[in-house]
Design an enzyme around this catalytic site. Structure first.
Site, PDB file in Angstrom:
ATOM      1  N   CYS A   2       0.880  -1.270   0.032  1.00  0.00           N
ATOM      2  CA  CYS A   2       0.149  -0.213   0.192  1.00  0.00           C
ATOM      3  C   CYS A   2       0.811   1.252   0.000  1.00  0.00           C
ATOM      4  O   CYS A   2       1.980   1.280   0.389  1.00  0.00           O
ATOM      5  CB  CYS A   2      -0.951   0.030   1.229  1.00  0.00           C
ATOM      6  SG  CYS A   2      -1.663  -1.481   1.466  1.00  0.00           S
ATOM      7  N   ARG A  27       3.712   1.421  -6.813  1.00  0.00           N
ATOM      8  CA  ARG A  27       4.053   0.163  -5.910  1.00  0.00           C
ATOM      9  C   ARG A  27       3.135  -0.795  -6.365  1.00  0.00           C
ATOM     10  O   ARG A  27       3.077  -1.729  -5.566  1.00  0.00           O
ATOM     11  CB  ARG A  27       3.746   0.814  -4.478  1.00  0.00           C
ATOM     12  CG  ARG A  27       4.785   1.624  -3.686  1.00  0.00           C
ATOM     13  CD  ARG A  27       4.364   2.228  -2.571  1.00  0.00           C
ATOM     14  NE  ARG A  27       4.331   1.331  -1.441  1.00  0.00           N
ATOM     15  CZ  ARG A  27       5.077   1.400  -0.408  1.00  0.00           C
ATOM     16  NH1 ARG A  27       6.156   2.271  -0.386  1.00  0.00           N
ATOM     17  NH2 ARG A  27       5.102   0.558   0.543  1.00  0.00           N
ATOM     18  N   TRP A  78      -3.539  -2.327  -1.616  1.00  0.00           N
ATOM     19  CA  TRP A  78      -2.895  -3.633  -2.295  1.00  0.00           C
ATOM     20  C   TRP A  78      -3.623  -4.725  -1.286  1.00  0.00           C
ATOM     21  O   TRP A  78      -3.226  -5.021  -0.158  1.00  0.00           O
ATOM     22  CB  TRP A  78      -1.457  -3.792  -2.438  1.00  0.00           C
ATOM     23  CG  TRP A  78      -1.012  -5.046  -3.310  1.00  0.00           C
ATOM     24  CD1 TRP A  78      -0.895  -4.850  -4.639  1.00  0.00           C
ATOM     25  CD2 TRP A  78      -0.690  -6.202  -2.614  1.00  0.00           C
ATOM     26  NE1 TRP A  78      -0.340  -6.070  -5.034  1.00  0.00           N
ATOM     27  CE2 TRP A  78      -0.327  -6.985  -3.958  1.00  0.00           C
ATOM     28  CE3 TRP A  78      -0.649  -6.921  -1.650  1.00  0.00           C
ATOM     29  CZ2 TRP A  78       0.345  -8.381  -4.049  1.00  0.00           C
ATOM     30  CZ3 TRP A  78      -0.322  -8.229  -1.488  1.00  0.00           C
ATOM     31  CH2 TRP A  78       0.220  -8.895  -2.903  1.00  0.00           C
ATOM     32  N   ASN A 104      -1.102   0.368   6.248  1.00  0.00           N
ATOM     33  CA  ASN A 104      -0.077  -0.455   5.588  1.00  0.00           C
ATOM     34  C   ASN A 104       0.318  -1.401   6.425  1.00  0.00           C
ATOM     35  O   ASN A 104       0.631  -1.126   7.641  1.00  0.00           O
ATOM     36  CB  ASN A 104       0.925   0.183   5.221  1.00  0.00           C
ATOM     37  CG  ASN A 104       1.628  -0.444   3.800  1.00  0.00           C
ATOM     38  OD1 ASN A 104       1.260  -1.601   3.559  1.00  0.00           O
ATOM     39  ND2 ASN A 104       2.521   0.420   3.178  1.00  0.00           N
ATOM     40  N   GLU A 490      15.786 -15.996 -13.384  1.00  0.00           N
ATOM     41  CA  GLU A 490      15.296 -14.744 -13.490  1.00  0.00           C
ATOM     42  C   GLU A 490      14.601 -14.637 -14.801  1.00  0.00           C
ATOM     43  O   GLU A 490      13.503 -13.989 -14.635  1.00  0.00           O
ATOM     44  CB  GLU A 490      16.435 -13.687 -13.525  1.00  0.00           C
ATOM     45  CG  GLU A 490      16.139 -12.300 -13.626  1.00  0.00           C
ATOM     46  CD  GLU A 490      15.186 -11.649 -12.717  1.00  0.00           C
ATOM     47  OE1 GLU A 490      14.866 -12.365 -11.688  1.00  0.00           O
ATOM     48  OE2 GLU A 490      14.652 -10.328 -12.733  1.00  0.00           O
ATOM     49  N   LYS A 494      10.733 -13.326 -14.634  1.00  0.00           N
ATOM     50  CA  LYS A 494      10.258 -11.945 -15.501  1.00  0.00           C
ATOM     51  C   LYS A 494       9.006 -12.545 -16.437  1.00  0.00           C
ATOM     52  O   LYS A 494       8.205 -11.565 -16.528  1.00  0.00           O
ATOM     53  CB  LYS A 494      11.440 -11.545 -16.264  1.00  0.00           C
ATOM     54  CG  LYS A 494      12.427 -10.749 -15.317  1.00  0.00           C
ATOM     55  CD  LYS A 494      12.069  -9.261 -15.136  1.00  0.00           C
ATOM     56  CE  LYS A 494      12.779  -8.523 -14.075  1.00  0.00           C
ATOM     57  NZ  LYS A 494      12.566  -9.163 -12.846  1.00  0.00           N
ATOM     58  N   GLU A 497       6.085 -12.571 -14.388  1.00  0.00           N
ATOM     59  CA  GLU A 497       5.315 -11.372 -13.734  1.00  0.00           C
ATOM     60  C   GLU A 497       4.979 -10.365 -14.738  1.00  0.00           C
ATOM     61  O   GLU A 497       4.184  -9.600 -14.456  1.00  0.00           O
ATOM     62  CB  GLU A 497       6.341 -10.789 -12.615  1.00  0.00           C
ATOM     63  CG  GLU A 497       7.662 -10.256 -13.269  1.00  0.00           C
ATOM     64  CD  GLU A 497       8.726  -9.724 -12.177  1.00  0.00           C
ATOM     65  OE1 GLU A 497       7.890  -9.202 -11.326  1.00  0.00           O
ATOM     66  OE2 GLU A 497       9.818  -9.755 -12.198  1.00  0.00           O
ATOM     67  N   HIS A 513      15.239 -35.904 -14.614  1.00  0.00           N
ATOM     68  CA  HIS A 513      14.905 -36.233 -13.533  1.00  0.00           C
ATOM     69  C   HIS A 513      13.444 -36.134 -13.473  1.00  0.00           C
ATOM     70  O   HIS A 513      12.997 -35.709 -12.130  1.00  0.00           O
ATOM     71  CB  HIS A 513      15.724 -35.742 -12.427  1.00  0.00           C
ATOM     72  CG  HIS A 513      17.125 -36.156 -12.254  1.00  0.00           C
ATOM     73  ND1 HIS A 513      17.585 -37.158 -11.867  1.00  0.00           N
ATOM     74  CD2 HIS A 513      18.295 -35.490 -13.199  1.00  0.00           C
ATOM     75  CE1 HIS A 513      18.863 -37.578 -12.156  1.00  0.00           C
ATOM     76  NE2 HIS A 513      19.261 -36.298 -12.901  1.00  0.00           N
ATOM     77  N   LYS A 612       5.630  -3.257  -6.052  1.00  0.00           N
ATOM     78  CA  LYS A 612       7.220  -2.846  -6.093  1.00  0.00           C
ATOM     79  C   LYS A 612       7.778  -3.378  -4.726  1.00  0.00           C
ATOM     80  O   LYS A 612       8.635  -4.000  -4.747  1.00  0.00           O
ATOM     81  CB  LYS A 612       7.305  -1.656  -6.599  1.00  0.00           C
ATOM     82  CG  LYS A 612       8.719  -1.119  -6.550  1.00  0.00           C
ATOM     83  CD  LYS A 612       9.500  -1.798  -7.639  1.00  0.00           C
ATOM     84  CE  LYS A 612      10.724  -1.573  -7.802  1.00  0.00           C
ATOM     85  NZ  LYS A 612      11.535  -2.269  -8.809  1.00  0.00           N
TER      86      LYS A 612
HETATM   87  C1  AGP Z   1      11.242  -8.557  -9.333  1.00  0.00           C
HETATM   88  O1  AGP Z   1      11.009  -8.130 -10.692  1.00  0.00           O
HETATM   89  C2  AGP Z   1      10.150  -8.077  -8.264  1.00  0.00           C
HETATM   90  N1  AGP Z   1       9.868  -6.886  -8.292  1.00  0.00           N
HETATM   91  C3  AGP Z   1      10.136  -9.017  -6.973  1.00  0.00           C
HETATM   92  O2  AGP Z   1      10.407 -10.092  -7.060  1.00  0.00           O
HETATM   93  C4  AGP Z   1      11.146  -8.381  -6.109  1.00  0.00           C
HETATM   94  O3  AGP Z   1      12.374  -8.477  -6.520  1.00  0.00           O
HETATM   95  C5  AGP Z   1      11.172  -8.811  -4.586  1.00  0.00           C
HETATM   96  O4  AGP Z   1       9.874  -8.466  -4.056  1.00  0.00           O
HETATM   97  C6  AGP Z   1      11.971  -8.410  -3.779  1.00  0.00           C
HETATM   98  O5  AGP Z   1      12.042  -6.904  -3.537  1.00  0.00           O
HETATM   99  P1  AGP Z   1      13.296  -6.353  -2.901  1.00  0.00           P
HETATM  100  O6  AGP Z   1      14.571  -6.201  -3.811  1.00  0.00           O
HETATM  101  O7  AGP Z   1      12.861  -4.745  -2.677  1.00  0.00           O
HETATM  102  O8  AGP Z   1      13.480  -6.803  -1.828  1.00  0.00           O
END
Ligand code: AGP
Length: 617
Positions: A2, A27, A78, A104, A490, A494, A497, A513, A612
């Site tokens: 939030c 966010r 959120w 929050n 990663e 990506k 998400e 496996h 975020k």
């Molecule tokens: C990744 O693209 C996301 N934004 C998410 O996985 C992020 O890396 C994770 O929430 C950790 O955030 P931070 O680096 O602020 O701790």
């Protein structure tokens, strides 16, 4: 999580609250609302629970109304408890309308509290946990407490990390904010006869660059041009503001269509920022002045545990790989939400390194607090200085990528990797696992990194056609080995998400496996196969996938003609020392997901259901 913004000043707060919420909308949110104290001293609230269009719809609604007032609070929600709709949006008011709060965090004992409040005759308007706070504060004000005392009283009754902002008709010039635990930050600032409070520094920048971070178990009052901070016992806390390095201009998109494309393009500069003041390219030396560990301590380390979540965990995995390979200290990376609960064996010779761009991720902060209580020396690699993680770790290694607005982490990952590589070199040299000549070679190769990444970004042209192709699949597999495994993971994250396509990252050695059962024409595989010691193994994996009808996109080293003969599609990245190859292969992973998201009409800056900064566990 939030977003919060509050204003106490001499102008109509309504448009300013909307603007403040706009600056924190990155966010991620699904609802938005504001409460102001109007010229009659009454609290007026407007809110929308319309998912992504909530803030726009709220702005239109208040624009069409006569709502105005000099003091107010705003919130982008959120959802954690209660579906996304108008009544579950914040702010929430007490039954007599004398108090309004935004929150929050999570009230872990809200059912017990709600039952007690309902039994006392309180009527709830929402299904949320946060609403209990409105009634607890309202009751305490009605019993004669000041708003600040009432907010403290309410917070003392709840379990769970929390950040609250509140207004009351009894003190119409005041906004009170309070932090308990780690549920996202509260930062305040003032300018002449205005004072503002927010969950993010960026929201304060139009008013001031001098900001004060509120720490857990502190409460703050803002009034026209005045900021007052107290501990929970009511003692005044004198804290000087710091000048933030964040700037509003940098937070704009410039000529990019999205923050994500801007931030992908900024990666060469982000790498330079992470090396500034550390790598001396003329002498071929490297230092990390921020490390508080003595050489003795570094030499006595017998293990390094890196921890983080999501993309930061993948950066941590890269860090573990380079730390162990260069310094010969056993190193591994662990998901913070696992580390925090498994009662790990930590001690004075275990270095814990947290990786968190926001410095506010709840699980990562909890793992850090566990490490601190276990007496393990720890550092944190992060972007947002002044965040809670800097107050838990013994030392902070800023990554200096510049604020990242896109929910998907891109430049903060590559800057974290750059910082971790430097940590690995410093540890290795201090422990005499490498000598100064070897350091010189590494530093020399690192001096090329920004330009190598800049040329890797040039592959953009190859990506568009491939993204069209990948967008047709419902399932994707990403494979890597060694230092390429975090990059494969990663890439899969990506794609999940941003394009909302199911994508799994896997160690390529796992294929036989169980994973082979998935192979077929209905699943494409992205393989990170730069030319290194494991290249031949990756070629075999590609052949395995092809033999079962799978389509393969290979990420390969420029000039590699062999891989063309086995993979269906090849994305070439610049040749470079093996140590730096993950920085190259990361780029197509980011671009593939970004462009596939666009093909599918997704919003790459604000992916659905994601935030975020995840300030709740
Ligand atoms: C990744 O693209 C996301 N934004 C998410 O996985 C992020 O890396 C994770 O929430 C950790 O955030 P931070 O680096 O602020 O701790």
């Amino acid at each position: 999580m939030c977003g919060i913004f509050a204003y106490a000043g001499t102008k109509n707060a309504v448009p300013l609250l909307i603007e403040g919420l706009r600056s924190v909308e990155y966010r991620g949110y699904d609802s938005a609302g504001i409460s102001v104290i109007d010229s009659y001293g009454e609290i007026q609230t407007m809110k929308r629970g319309d998912h992504k269009s909530s803030l726009e719809n709220l702005a239109n609604a208040v624009g069409d109304s006569l709502l105005s007032g000099l003091v107010g609070i705003g919130h982008t929600r959120w959802a954690t408890h209660g579906e996304v709709n108008q009544q579950n949006s914040h702010p929430h008011s007490s039954n007599n309308g004398s108090v309004s709060i935004a929150h929050n965090g999570i009230v872990e004992n809200f059912i017990e509290l709600k039952d007690r409040l309902v039994d006392s005759g309180i009527e709830f308007q929402s299904e949320t946990d946060s609403e209990v706070l409105a009634h607890l504060v309202g009751n305490a004000v009605a019993s004669g407490n000041s708003l600040r005392e009432a907010v403290i009283n309410a917070a003392s009754q709840i379990k769970g990390n929390t950040a609250i902002v509140a207004v009351s008709t009894a003190e119409p010039d005041l906004v009170v904010g309070l932090r308990v635990g780690n549920a996202g930050g509260i930062v305040v600032g003032k300018n002449d006869d205005v004072a503002v409070m927010a969950s993010d520094t960026i929201a304060l920048l139009p008013y001031t660059s001098e900001v004060i971070y509120i720490e857990p178990n502190e409460v703050v009052e803002i009034e026209k041009g005045d900021v007052r901070i107290f501990d929970l016992a009511g003692s005044v806390i004198d804290r000087e503001p710091i000048v933030t390095s964040q700037n509003f201009e940098a937070a704009q998109k410039g000529n990019h269509p999205h923050f994500m494309s801007k931030e992908i393009a900024e990666q060469p500069e982000a790498i330079q920022g992470a090396m500034r003041g550390r790598a001396d390219f003329s002498n071929g030396t490297l230092t990390l002045p921020e490390i508080s560990l003595t050489s003795e301590q570094m030499r006595s380390l017998d293990r390094v545990i890196l921890t983080g979540m999501g993309t930061s965990l993948h950066a941590a995995m890269f860090g573990a790989s380079v730390i162990e390979s260069l310094s010969r200290i056993p190193a591994y990376a662990e998901n913070s939400s696992e580390l925090r609960y498994r009662n790990p064996v930590l001690g004075p010779n275990t270095l814990v390194v947290a990786v968190t761009q926001s410095g506010e991720t709840a699980d990562t902060l909890a793992a850090m607090e566990h490490a601190r209580s276990a007496g393990a020396p720890q550092g944190v690699v992060l972007e947002l200085e002044g965040s809670q993680a800097t107050r838990i770790a013994e030392f902070t290694l800023p990554i200096r990528a510049g604020q990242e607005i896109g929910v998907a982490s891109t430049k903060t990952m590559i800057a974290s990797m750059t910082t971790l590589l430097q940590l690995a070199v410093v540890l290795a040299e201090t422990r005499e696992a490498i000598d100064s000549d070897q350091v010189k070679v590494i530093v020399e190769s690192m001096s090329e990194l920004p330009s190598l990444v800049a040329s890797a970004l040039g592959i953009n042209g190859q990506i568009s056609e491939l993204s069209e192709r990948l967008s047709k699949f419902e399932d994707l597999l990403y494979l890597g080995r060694g230092a390429q495994l975090p990059i494969a993971l990663e890439g899969a994250l990506k794609m999940k998400e941003l394009a909302y396509i199911h994508a799994e990252g896997y160690p390529a050695g796992e294929m036989k496996h169980g994973v082979n059962a998935l192979l077929g024409s209905d699943m494409a595989t992205v393989v990170s196969a730069p030319q290194n010691d494991l290249y031949e193994k990756m070629l075999s994996n590609i052949s395995e996938v092809k033999a079962r009808g799978g389509e393969v996109v290979a990420i390969a080293t420029e000039g590699d003609e062999t891989i063309k003969r086995v993979a269906d599609h090849v994305i070439y990245v610049p040749e470079c020392p093996e140590l730096l190859q993950p920085f190259m292969t990361l780029i197509p992973m980011q671009l593939l997901s970004y462009r596939t998201a666009l093909v599918l009409g997704r919003d790459p800056d604000k992916p659905r259901n994601l935030a975020k900064t995840v300030t709740v566990e």
